[in-house]
Design an enzyme around this catalytic site. Sequence first.
Site, PDB file in Angstrom:
ATOM      1  N   GLU A   1      -1.924  -5.767   8.094  1.00 31.58           N
ATOM      2  CA  GLU A   1      -1.197  -5.145   9.201  1.00 31.58           C
ATOM      3  C   GLU A   1      -1.896  -5.456  10.530  1.00 31.58           C
ATOM      4  O   GLU A   1      -3.111  -5.252  10.651  1.00 31.58           O
ATOM      5  CB  GLU A   1      -1.148  -3.622   9.017  1.00 31.58           C
ATOM      6  CG  GLU A   1      -0.253  -3.180   7.878  1.00 31.58           C
ATOM      7  CD  GLU A   1      -0.045  -1.666   7.835  1.00 31.58           C
ATOM      8  OE1 GLU A   1      -0.469  -0.965   8.772  1.00 31.58           O
ATOM      9  OE2 GLU A   1       0.560  -1.201   6.853  1.00 31.58           O
TER      10      GLU A   1
ATOM     11  N   ASP B   1      -1.209  -6.059  -0.685  1.00 33.62           N
ATOM     12  CA  ASP B   1      -1.371  -5.437   0.631  1.00 33.62           C
ATOM     13  C   ASP B   1      -2.809  -4.958   0.771  1.00 33.62           C
ATOM     14  O   ASP B   1      -3.307  -4.214  -0.095  1.00 33.62           O
ATOM     15  CB  ASP B   1      -0.435  -4.218   0.681  1.00 33.62           C
ATOM     16  CG  ASP B   1       0.175  -4.001   2.034  1.00 33.62           C
ATOM     17  OD1 ASP B   1      -0.157  -4.744   2.971  1.00 33.62           O
ATOM     18  OD2 ASP B   1       1.015  -3.089   2.135  1.00 33.62           O
TER      19      ASP B   1
ATOM     20  N   ASP C   1       0.843  -1.195   0.000  1.00 36.74           N
ATOM     21  CA  ASP C   1       0.000   0.000   0.000  1.00 36.74           C
ATOM     22  C   ASP C   1       0.883   1.252   0.000  1.00 36.74           C
ATOM     23  O   ASP C   1       0.385   2.376  -0.114  1.00 36.74           O
ATOM     24  CB  ASP C   1      -1.015  -0.007   1.157  1.00 36.74           C
ATOM     25  CG  ASP C   1      -0.358  -0.003   2.524  1.00 36.74           C
ATOM     26  OD1 ASP C   1       0.879  -0.146   2.603  1.00 36.74           O
ATOM     27  OD2 ASP C   1      -1.088   0.136   3.531  1.00 36.74           O
ATOM     28  N   SER C   2       2.209   1.043   0.056  1.00 35.54           N
ATOM     29  CA  SER C   2       3.152   2.149  -0.174  1.00 35.54           C
ATOM     30  C   SER C   2       2.968   2.696  -1.588  1.00 35.54           C
ATOM     31  O   SER C   2       3.498   3.762  -1.915  1.00 35.54           O
ATOM     32  CB  SER C   2       4.593   1.682   0.049  1.00 35.54           C
ATOM     33  OG  SER C   2       4.854   0.500  -0.690  1.00 35.54           O
TER      34      SER C   2
ATOM     35  N   GLU D   1       8.577  -4.601  10.884  1.00 32.09           N
ATOM     36  CA  GLU D   1       8.996  -3.274  10.407  1.00 32.09           C
ATOM     37  C   GLU D   1       9.429  -2.385  11.565  1.00 32.09           C
ATOM     38  O   GLU D   1       8.696  -2.226  12.551  1.00 32.09           O
ATOM     39  CB  GLU D   1       7.847  -2.602   9.634  1.00 32.09           C
ATOM     40  CG  GLU D   1       8.239  -1.211   9.128  1.00 32.09           C
ATOM     41  CD  GLU D   1       7.315  -0.637   8.075  1.00 32.09           C
ATOM     42  OE1 GLU D   1       6.406  -1.348   7.590  1.00 32.09           O
ATOM     43  OE2 GLU D   1       7.518   0.543   7.712  1.00 32.09           O
TER      44      GLU D   1
ATOM     45  N   LYS E   1      -1.484  -9.361   2.374  1.00 31.51           N
ATOM     46  CA  LYS E   1      -0.779  -8.954   3.607  1.00 31.51           C
ATOM     47  C   LYS E   1      -1.729  -8.093   4.429  1.00 31.51           C
ATOM     48  O   LYS E   1      -2.447  -7.251   3.889  1.00 31.51           O
ATOM     49  CB  LYS E   1       0.504  -8.189   3.293  1.00 31.51           C
ATOM     50  CG  LYS E   1       1.243  -7.738   4.567  1.00 31.51           C
ATOM     51  CD  LYS E   1       2.635  -7.258   4.298  1.00 31.51           C
ATOM     52  CE  LYS E   1       2.734  -5.838   3.800  1.00 31.51           C
ATOM     53  NZ  LYS E   1       2.153  -4.812   4.708  1.00 31.51           N
TER      54      LYS E   1
HETATM   55  O1  KIV Z   1       3.483  -1.185   1.703  1.00 32.09           O
HETATM   56  C1  KIV Z   1       4.655  -1.570   1.799  1.00 32.09           C
HETATM   57  O2  KIV Z   1       5.527  -1.230   0.989  1.00 32.09           O
HETATM   58  C2  KIV Z   1       4.988  -2.445   2.914  1.00 32.09           C
HETATM   59  C3  KIV Z   1       6.415  -2.832   3.090  1.00 32.09           C
HETATM   60  C4  KIV Z   1       7.172  -1.721   3.705  1.00 32.09           C
HETATM   61  C5  KIV Z   1       6.566  -4.078   3.881  1.00 32.09           C
HETATM   62  O3  KIV Z   1       4.135  -2.803   3.666  1.00 32.09           O
END
Ligand code: KIV
Length: 261
Positions: free
Chosen positions: A114, A82, A43-44, A179, A112
């Site tokens: 969180e 994510d 989600d980055s 992280e 993924k």
């Molecule tokens: O969204 C992302 O890039 C991440 C990584 C930093 C693990 O969750």
Amino acid sequence: MITVLDVRAFKAEGKRFAMLTAYDYPTARILDEAGIPILLVGDSLANTVLGYESTLPVTMEEMLHHTRAVARGARNAMVVADMPFLSYQVSVEEGIRNAGRFVKEAGAHAVKIEGPHLELIGRLVELGIPVMGHVGLTPQSVHALGGYRVQGRGEEAARRVLDQALAIEKAGAFSIVLEAIPAELAREVTARVQVPTIGIGAGPHCDGQVLVLTDLLGLSERVPKLAKAYADLRRVIGEAVRAFADEVASGAFPDETHTYR
Ligand code: KIV
């Protein structure tokens, strides 16, 4: 094709592995050909590619759009999508529906999540959707955490991170991102869980390491302490586009080789 069994085997065999974020087709092709086993559509995407201030605004539709592109480019790598903010926190049902969209509509192999959303993780695993956990600094909670700060410092905070990782493993996750936590805590978590840990800003003792691709390539305006730039693509791209603009201005481009007769 890399599967959850391969990822688990990396740990069993003591093989350290790399995961990278990917957001589009051409870079997914390059990372896949380079043998990166796991591509995370993080989600980055929000702040690295779409220009948002944080990861909070990115939507399911935006994440699906980019996951589709990455999945088309990944021939061997596992693609992990994510789950964006509020796509899984409201209810387990909504989390299942949204996780299912990543697999069914976008071609992701896993999602993924969180934090310790244990019931959701358990249900997804039951339904055949592998889950990667994520503890320590969880950027979707940036406001609750008071900023992007190192987590797990001090006995109580360290215990909380360890307990979350153990609970996420027990719920069925096949790997866990750690992280921004102290290296000693990451070493302990890695020793205590059977599934691979994948560190970012968590020191050298994790089973794998992940970086955000734009940091690694030197495309980010600022590379954070937890990342390393292995190239300077901002400079390379800047030089290339200036050279093009100069040749257009001087009339040197297009020349005979780039002209149809
Ligand atoms: O969204 C992302 O890039 C991440 C990584 C930093 C693990 O969750």
